[in-house]
Design an enzyme around this catalytic site. Structure first.
Site, PDB file in Angstrom:
ATOM      1  N   CYS A   1     -64.997  42.857 115.131  1.00 44.15           N
ATOM      2  CA  CYS A   1     -65.430  43.800 116.161  1.00 44.15           C
ATOM      3  C   CYS A   1     -65.102  43.288 117.553  1.00 44.15           C
ATOM      4  O   CYS A   1     -64.800  42.107 117.760  1.00 44.15           O
ATOM      5  CB  CYS A   1     -66.949  44.033 116.088  1.00 44.15           C
ATOM      6  SG  CYS A   1     -67.550  44.627 114.504  1.00 44.15           S
TER       7      CYS A   1
ATOM      8  N   ASP B   1     -43.572  38.117 153.893  1.00 43.52           N
ATOM      9  CA  ASP B   1     -43.982  39.420 154.402  1.00 43.52           C
ATOM     10  C   ASP B   1     -44.766  39.228 155.710  1.00 43.52           C
ATOM     11  O   ASP B   1     -45.801  38.569 155.724  1.00 43.52           O
ATOM     12  CB  ASP B   1     -44.863  40.122 153.367  1.00 43.52           C
ATOM     13  CG  ASP B   1     -45.106  41.581 153.725  1.00 43.52           C
ATOM     14  OD1 ASP B   1     -45.617  41.840 154.837  1.00 43.52           O
ATOM     15  OD2 ASP B   1     -44.809  42.452 152.891  1.00 43.52           O
TER      16      ASP B   1
END
Length: 485
Positions: free
Chosen positions: A34, A439
């Protein structure tokens, strides 16, 4: 991969969704495995075993739970501490499975021996590469059984099984039910168009959908991508099959709902894997937050906007072309150039509002008159050179085994600058530690003056520098918006 059983136990008892997909629980009395969030009756600690992957649980003889449906659990793009070869192998398996030569071909592509690759997988995932690939294929088939109206023959083909007989036999062996019996257990929705599919892709909360879609909207390619009312939509072409998909947020399920329309259902696996990458659905936010939260500035951003992800892209080739066109320009001008390229050289295709074209192919761009849409000659030459290299198969944007070598290669062939290459690594190659240090917006937001200072400051954020960059870049746009106002 070593699991801390105390942590797993606490997460299991609390049914903590943040651990969904990070481990699986095998119940000894039922021989079922599970997810940590399963709502079945809680088993005694002495009756459970913990596994680092669904494949490991399956290899140990446990079958998937029909209640919590392990095929819905988020994947894990990179485990902290996982050997880099395993991470790269998992990416290749997610793209193509184990086609074209199996484990031996995969190992050769990665530059290691097949026996060594198996040992690495067993050490970190508790299962062999073959078992991992087979589990992924079966999980995808189960998803199609539950969530589509496809015939079992179509599902067998779409999920990569060699024949319907093999598909039926595998499903019966694992689930102890036939595919038809499994479908009868699911509450089916009303039938939609024959070539339209609705699938649900889970993630680990939290997730800042608003910020992610805002980021994508700012950079959307006109005619190809549309973001309206929090819904992302774009055109796609997979193996010459044209179509589109749209993605929307589902808070109740902790999922992104994907509605795809395409003629050949064999394209669905590829589409779903790319959607997971675009929205970074396999990110382990709890682990990322522990590292970045040590920085006071980042900690304050994360408190205000928990669950921000690194948006990916549909096509690395498309993204690289866009990066060349936008180099040294603002985003708005880059959008205009990309839209002009699509309108003049893309294939017309308008299935829904806002989408008008498919992005141009390498074959078309290899000889396109790009100067006619306003591109300077140097950028036009770079785009044509890159397109020719892809067309002639001198460079491939698929099955990338060595990202560093790949980035060096495209830089040499196409003239893509270092800044653009950093963005390709971050958004197209999905490197969680990539950072666009060149950047200027990022330098401004961080409050430093050079790429060298960004690199120095960012060492404390490793291996999640891409996530730190997304937070800081969000701040940069806020600053610019205030100044423009």
């Amino acid at each position: 991969m070593d699991l801390d059983e105390r942590v797993c136990s606490r997460a299991r008892l609390a049914r903590d969704a943040r651990f969904d997909g990070k481990f699986f629980i095998g119940v000894l009395t039922t021989r079922i495995y599970c997810r940590p969030i399963c709502h079945s009756r809680t088993s005694k600690e002495s009756n459970v075993r913990y596994f680092p992957s669904a494949a490991a649980a399956a290899e140990a003889g446990f079958r998937p739970c029909l209640l919590c449906r392990p095929e819905h659990s988020p994947g894990t793009r990179a485990w902290p501490g996982t050997q880099n070869t395993v991470t790269r192998a998992l990416r290749l398996i997610s793209e193509t499975g184990l086609e074209d030569g199996g484990v031996e071909a995969l190992a050769e592509h990665l530059g290691v021996g097949s026996r060594h690759l198996r040992r690495l997988f067993l050490r970190h995932l508790g299962a062999t590469p073959l078992a991992v690939a087979q589990t992924r294929r079966l999980q995808f088939a189960k998803k199609l059984i539950d969530e589509t109206k496809l015939s079992m023959g179509q599902i067998a083909v779409a999920s990569g099984f060699g024949s319907v007989r093999r598909f039926n036999g595998t499903v019966r062996k694992v689930y102890r039910r036939t595919p038809t019996q499994i479908r009868s257990l699911v509450r089916q929705t009303s039938r939609g168009p024959e070539d339209q599919y609705l699938l649900h892709l889970n993630f680990r909360p939290p997730y800042d959908w608003k910020r992610v879609t805002e980021f994508l909207a700012t950079r959307a390619i006109p005619g190809v991508e549309v973001i309206e009312a929090g819904i992302y939509r774009r055109s796609v072409c997979v193996n010459e099959n044209r179509g589109y998909f749209e993605a929307s947020f589902d808070t109740e399920r902790n999922a992104v709902n994907v509605r795809a329309e395409i003629g050949d259902p064999r394209s669905l696996f590829f589409i779903i894997e790319r959607v997971r990458a675009i929205f970074d659905l396999d990110a382990d936010w709890a682990t990322i937050a522990r590292t970045l939260g040590a920085d006071p500035v980042l900690a304050s951003y994360m408190r205000c906007s928990p669950g921000l992800r690194v948006p990916g892209c549909w096509s690395a080739f498309e993204f690289a072309i866009r990066a060349v066109a936008e180099h040294q320009l603002d985003i708005k001008r880059g959008n205009t150039l990309a839209g002009g390229m699509v309108k003049k050289f893309g294939q017309p295709f308008g299935p829904v509002g806002g989408i008008t074209h498919l992005f141009p192919t390498p074959e078309v761009l290899a000889h396109a008159d790009l100067e006619s849409i306003g591109l300077p000659r140097i950028k036009a030459d770079a785009i044509r050179a890159l397109a020719r290299s892809v067309r002639d198969r001198q460079i491939s944007f698929e099955k990338i085994a060595d990202p560093d070598a790949f980035l060096t290669r495209i830089h040499e062939i196409s003239g893509i600058g270092r800044s653009a290459a950093q963005w390709v690594a971050m958004r197209a190659l999905r490197d969680p530690d990539a950072i666009p240090s060149l950047d200027p917006d990022l330098a401004r937001a961080i409050g430093v003056a050079s790429a060298r200072e960004i690199e120095a400051r960012s060492q404390a954020w490793r291996p999640w520098r891409a996530y730190a960059a997304i937070y800081f870049l969000g701040l940069a746009h806020q600053i610019r918006d205030r100044e423009d106002a």
